[in-house]
Motif scaffolding. Structure first.
Motif: not given
Lengths: 150, 291
Positions: A28, A32-33, A36, A75
């Motif tokens: 992540f 892209s949280l 996730l 990240h």
């Protein structure tokens, strides 16, 4: 350095063991949280957690990942697995904790770079166990949610 | 007449021919409720045409603080469908529809009302209705009928369903363009003003990356007069940082002896309760709606 904070099991879910859910291993970053959270929520629901508990698992996973993004390497990687009546969520990053603003998670032995410490406070509130290992290779936080009967 | 830059729905007045473009029903009913609420409060006659049916419309408006049934009972409000007003036998003729509005204006004057407010759900124009090509003429006719009158009309267009060409063809006949003041809107999160009841609405998923627009929206909510609502009923996720921001704003508003209502899903409410907001005088934590 490792710190572990355990409490008498606060059970979540409806007592159904989390048998057979596929482990999650997902990288992540800030962008892209959302993906996730969606992946964690899907796994937690499949593991038998109720709606509120799915939300709590997702919220804790998000906070740990956001800490890594904001204060760590920017990240990281999240691993989720079910084992022996527990759901484990491990968040790791290879960043270094800053000298200032570090927050002790419980017993004060391991610093974690978290503004206000609220994310970790939340994790401490809703998980069964919280452990942090911090070293030259980065930081790994593992939380455990119990699924055994209340 | 050319639509000017967006105005707040609460700023509409006599002669205004407003085009409300909305993206979701929450936004539609929020802005419509404010338009109707202000009209009723000013003693105006209010006509609400909708395809949703009188019951659901009354329910949606009532949920936002509009006393629909009492207004209908005292003859101040009409909630009706399109047939016999904008449509006749599922066909549309611009002159007939404009005549209906002119008759409403006349009737309103005869009844002694100082003015009229009409909200027109235009979703009928998405159906295969004969005469639909007369839609621009209808909007032009409405604009002419309103000139020098004490009436205001709010035409409601779903911006997701109407094609841009149709929206562009009618936009020029409106004197006002109305949409919810929006602080942030993307695929994940929408933060906008709420008008009825006053406050802000946060929908989608909010994490620390939305800190800036959320701070702006909360600061504006603090500046509003009276009680406010932070409507999070369509907020599926809020992280710790945003939760703290909402909690701090709620505490600040409550400290001014104003009531703040936090409306949210049960699991989100549990997070606010964990922060102690359920035990603070002046803060109402209301759970609503299942996902």
């Amino acid at each position: 350095m490792t710190a572990e904070e355990g409490r008498p099991g606060r059970a979540l879910g409806d007592g159904t063991a989390p048998a057979g859910i596929a482990p999650l291993d997902q990288a992540f970053d800030a962008g892209s949280l959302y993906a996730l959270r969606a992946a964690v929520a899907a796994r937690a629901a499949a593991a038998g957690f109720g709606r509120r508990e799915v939300y709590e698992v997702t919220a804790v996973a998000h906070e740990l990942a956001a800490n890594a993004v904001i204060h760590g390497a920017g990240h990281g990687r999240l691993r989720l697995r079910a084992d022996d009546g527990f759901l484990y969520c491990e968040v790791s990053d290879d960043g270094q904790a800053p000298a200032d603003g570090a927050v002790a998670p419980g017993n004060g032995t391991a610093p974690w770079p978290a503004e206000h410490g609220h994310g970790l406070w939340l994790a401490g509130q809703v998980t069964d166990q919280l452990s942090i290992s911090h070293g030259p290779g980065g930081t790994t936080v593992t939380v455990r949610f119990a699924l055994r009967s209340r | 007449m050319v639509a000017d830059a967006g105005v707040q729905v609460t700023e509409l007045g006599a002669e205004d021919h407003a085009c409300l473009t909305f993206g979701e029903s929450e936004e539609l009913f929020d802005l419509t409720a404010a338009f109707i609420r202000d009209g009723l409060a000013a003693g105006l006659k209010v006509v609400c045409l909708s395809g949703a049916g009188p019951g659901p419309v009354a329910g949606e408006l009532g949920r936002r603080g509009v006393g629909v049934q009492p207004a209908i009972a005292r003859g101040q409000m009409t909630v009706a469908g399109w047939e016999g007003r904008l449509l006749s036998g599922q066909a549309f003729r611009a002159d007939t529809a404009v005549s209906w509005l002119a008759e409403e204006l006349q009737s309103c004057r005869k009844q002694g009302f100082p003015g009229l407010r009409a909200s027109l759900d235009m979703s009928w124009a998405l159906r295969p209705v004969a005469g639909i090509e007369e839609l621009p003429q209808f909007e032009e006719g409405i604009a002419a009928a309103l000139a020098g009158s004490t009436a205001a009309v709010l035409c409601q267009y779903d911006r997701e369903r109407f094609d841009p060409v149709t929206l562009a063809s009618v936009a020029g006949f409106h004197s006002r363009s109305v949409a919810a003041a929006t602080y942030h809107a993307d695929a994940l999160l929408r933060v906008c003003r709420q008008y009825a009841p006053p406050g802000i609405r946060i929908a989608g998923e909010a994490d620390y990356q939305a800190e800036e627009p959320l701070a702006l929206a909360l600061a504006e909510a603090l500046r509003l007069d009276g009680d406010i609502e932070v409507n999070m009923s369509a907020l599926a996720f809020i992280d710790a940082r945003c939760s703290l921001m909402v909690a701090d704003a709620a505490r600040a508003i409550a400290s001014l002896s104003r009531l703040v209502t936090l409306r949210c899903l049960p699991e989100v409410a549990a997070g606010f309760a964990r922060l102690g907001l359920d035990a603070i005088t002046g803060i109402r934590l209301v759970t609503s709606g299942d996902r």
